[in-house]
Scaffold this active site. Structure first.
Site, PDB file in Angstrom:
ATOM      1  N   CYS A   1      28.878  49.412  31.463  1.00  0.00           N
ATOM      2  CA  CYS A   1      29.553  50.363  30.574  1.00  0.00           C
ATOM      3  C   CYS A   1      28.833  51.703  30.695  1.00  0.00           C
ATOM      4  O   CYS A   1      27.763  51.800  31.280  1.00  0.00           O
ATOM      5  CB  CYS A   1      29.561  49.900  29.129  1.00  0.00           C
TER       6      CYS A   1
ATOM      7  N   THR B   1      45.934  72.149  32.581  1.00  0.00           N
ATOM      8  CA  THR B   1      45.935  72.708  33.934  1.00  0.00           C
ATOM      9  C   THR B   1      45.536  71.638  34.944  1.00  0.00           C
ATOM     10  O   THR B   1      44.551  70.918  34.743  1.00  0.00           O
ATOM     11  CB  THR B   1      44.950  73.893  34.014  1.00  0.00           C
TER      12      THR B   1
ATOM     13  N   SER C   1      43.635  55.889  40.774  1.00  0.00           N
ATOM     14  CA  SER C   1      42.533  56.794  40.443  1.00  0.00           C
ATOM     15  C   SER C   1      41.922  57.363  41.720  1.00  0.00           C
ATOM     16  O   SER C   1      41.580  56.594  42.634  1.00  0.00           O
ATOM     17  CB  SER C   1      41.465  56.007  39.668  1.00  0.00           C
TER      18      SER C   1
ATOM     19  N   ASN D   1      38.522  44.423  39.369  1.00  0.00           N
ATOM     20  CA  ASN D   1      37.418  45.284  39.785  1.00  0.00           C
ATOM     21  C   ASN D   1      36.108  44.533  39.949  1.00  0.00           C
ATOM     22  O   ASN D   1      35.229  44.971  40.692  1.00  0.00           O
ATOM     23  CB  ASN D   1      37.234  46.430  38.782  1.00  0.00           C
TER      24      ASN D   1
ATOM     25  N   HIS E   1      38.958  58.743  42.575  1.00  0.00           N
ATOM     26  CA  HIS E   1      37.595  58.438  43.049  1.00  0.00           C
ATOM     27  C   HIS E   1      37.423  56.981  43.454  1.00  0.00           C
ATOM     28  O   HIS E   1      36.394  56.609  44.020  1.00  0.00           O
ATOM     29  CB  HIS E   1      36.544  58.851  42.002  1.00  0.00           C
TER      30      HIS E   1
ATOM     31  N   GLY F   1      42.086  56.996  36.309  1.00  0.00           N
ATOM     32  CA  GLY F   1      42.711  55.700  36.061  1.00  0.00           C
ATOM     33  C   GLY F   1      42.806  55.370  34.578  1.00  0.00           C
ATOM     34  O   GLY F   1      43.803  54.810  34.125  1.00  0.00           O
ATOM     35  N   THR F   2      41.781  55.705  33.822  1.00  0.00           N
ATOM     36  CA  THR F   2      41.791  55.380  32.393  1.00  0.00           C
ATOM     37  C   THR F   2      42.972  56.067  31.715  1.00  0.00           C
ATOM     38  O   THR F   2      43.732  55.445  30.960  1.00  0.00           O
ATOM     39  CB  THR F   2      40.466  55.830  31.741  1.00  0.00           C
TER      40      THR F   2
HETATM   41  N1  PLP Z   1      41.033  50.206  36.137  1.00  0.00           N
HETATM   42  C1  PLP Z   1      40.187  49.565  36.951  1.00  0.00           C
HETATM   43  C2  PLP Z   1      40.590  48.256  37.541  1.00  0.00           C
HETATM   44  C3  PLP Z   1      38.939  50.119  37.243  1.00  0.00           C
HETATM   45  O1  PLP Z   1      38.101  49.476  38.063  1.00  0.00           O
HETATM   46  C4  PLP Z   1      38.592  51.361  36.649  1.00  0.00           C
HETATM   47  C5  PLP Z   1      37.255  51.942  36.861  1.00  0.00           C
HETATM   48  O2  PLP Z   1      36.283  51.235  37.026  1.00  0.00           O
HETATM   49  C6  PLP Z   1      39.527  52.008  35.835  1.00  0.00           C
HETATM   50  C7  PLP Z   1      40.732  51.403  35.601  1.00  0.00           C
HETATM   51  C8  PLP Z   1      39.241  53.349  35.243  1.00  0.00           C
HETATM   52  O3  PLP Z   1      39.430  54.345  36.217  1.00  0.00           O
HETATM   53  P1  PLP Z   1      38.757  55.808  36.069  1.00  0.00           P
HETATM   54  O4  PLP Z   1      37.301  55.657  36.335  1.00  0.00           O
HETATM   55  O5  PLP Z   1      39.441  56.631  37.108  1.00  0.00           O
HETATM   56  O6  PLP Z   1      39.069  56.287  34.693  1.00  0.00           O
END
Ligand code: PLP
Length: 361
Positions: free
Chosen positions: A306, A223, A185, A139, A187, A70-71
């Site tokens: 964090c 990859t 994301s 989140n 996971h 996600g990041t």
């Molecule tokens: N965006 C939200 C709303 C999240 O809750 C998170 C992870 O906690 C992320 C982005 C980041 O995702 P990832 O852990 O897959 O990098």
């Protein structure tokens, strides 16, 4: 007895189909870019996962870019679209979005955690092309932003809309056609860490953030993490029983409020994810509650932890106007496979620690 996991927003429990797909991909191995038979078999798994993502989100397979999570999906969208645009981010966005746009204008939220739509209109009206970043579901609080309204306002003002759908993707029906880019994301929806995706509106082109060997049609080098991508695609085909999960969450909230009538559930009056509750116990720091609950066999989190493991006051609660109590929240987030006795087990643990927590504060 095993600990009770109520921290699914950190990582959702693995789905059985995702486990199966993961093991199958691990056994297969291979690099999807190899042109021999092994590579072609790996490629078929990646493309099947791409179709699963596309089907789920009403997109074309060619508009899915796999990322590491996600990041990276958020960063790819924001860095790719920000050039020549003012960037506006909701006050309660995840650090992944805020870090990708450190100079962004902040769109405030209302006390219930939902985006202040009048403020959005006002900020967009101040001129210039813009990129608006608003998450589908928060989140920490689980609060859902009014995305259809946000999209309508963006469209009327000619702004692009990026949606971080990391927490909603496996839990709510998608709302196709609203966002220009949408981040998910693996996971967080029952797959494993290592894969995520960015879903593009038809015809949208983005420069690569990571250049390399031309993978993902030159839009993301590196990859492909075959097992994690296969697990992501498989997890998205699973059904989510929102009614069952919401009833467990509601029972936890009702029990918690009767044990601690001064507690506050952030965003309770707003539409929320079915699995999430952000409970504030005034005067008792969130991390103190988390440690006490952990010792009593229940895993929750305090605001957003964090990677250093430190817990700061929640910027989400601060944005919702909680002031000093912004450091006193715990996030309870049920996994898809939470046991039916989760409320009873949580409330037994909470009742056992409450007196001690109150005496300490
Ligand atoms: N965006 C939200 C709303 C999240 O809750 C998170 C992870 O906690 C992320 C982005 C980041 O995702 P990832 O852990 O897959 O990098």
């Amino acid at each position: 007895m095993n600990s009770l996991d109520l921290d699914a927003n950190a990582t959702e429990a693995l789905r059985p189909t995702a486990r199966h797909a993961l093991l199958e991909a691990l056994a297969l191995g291979g690099n999807p870019s190899s042109i021999h038979g092994g590579g072609r078999a790996a490629r078929r798994l990646v493309e099947a996962a791409r179709r699963a993502v596309a089907d789920r989100f009403g997109a074309a397979a060619g508009d899915i870019i796999f990322t590491s999570g996600g990041t990276e999906a958020n960063a790819l969208a924001i860095h790719g679209l920000a050039a020549g645009r003012r960037v506006l981010v909701a006050a309660t966005e995840h650090a992944a979005v805020r870090a990708a746009a450190p100079e962004a204008l902040v769109i405030p939220v209302l006390p219930d955690g939902r985006l202040d739509l009048m403020a959005l209109e006002r900020l967009l009206g101040q001129g210039g092309p813009a990129l608006v970043c608003v998450m589908a579901a928060n989140n920490e609080s689980g609060v859902l932003h009014p995305l259809a309204d946000v999209a309508r306002i963006c469209r009327a003002q000619g702004a692009l809309l990026h949606v971080d759908a990391v927490q909603s993707a496996g839990r709510l029906a998608p709302q196709p056609g609203l966002a220009d880019t949408l981040a998910i994301s693996g996971h967080k929806l029952g797959g494993v860490p290592g894969a995520g995706a960015l879903i593009l509106a038809p015809g949208l082109h983005l420069p690569a953030l990571i250049a390399g060997g031309g993978q993902e049609r030159g839009r993301r080098g590196g990859t492909e993490p075959l097992p994690a991508i296969a697990a992501l695609g498989a997890a998205l085909t699973e059904r989510y029983d929102a009614t069952r999960i919401a009833s467990l969450r509601d029972a936890i909230e009702a029990g918690l409020m009767s044990l601690a009538p001064d507690a506050v559930i952030a965003g309770r009056s707003a539409p929320r994810l079915p699995n999430t509750s952000l409970a504030i116990l005034p005067g008792v720091r969130g991390e103190t509650q988390v440690i006490a609950l952990d010792l009593a066999g229940v895993r929750v989190s305090a605001g957003a932890a964090c990677s250093s493991g430190k817990v700061a006051a929640s910027h989400v609660l601060e944005a919702m106007g909680f002031g000093a109590d912004a450091a006193c929240g715990i996030r309870i987030s049920l996994p898809w496979n939470a046991p039916d006795d989760a409320p009873e087990r949580f409330l037994t643990a909470f009742a056992a620690i409450l007196g001690r927590l109150r005496r300490r504060s």
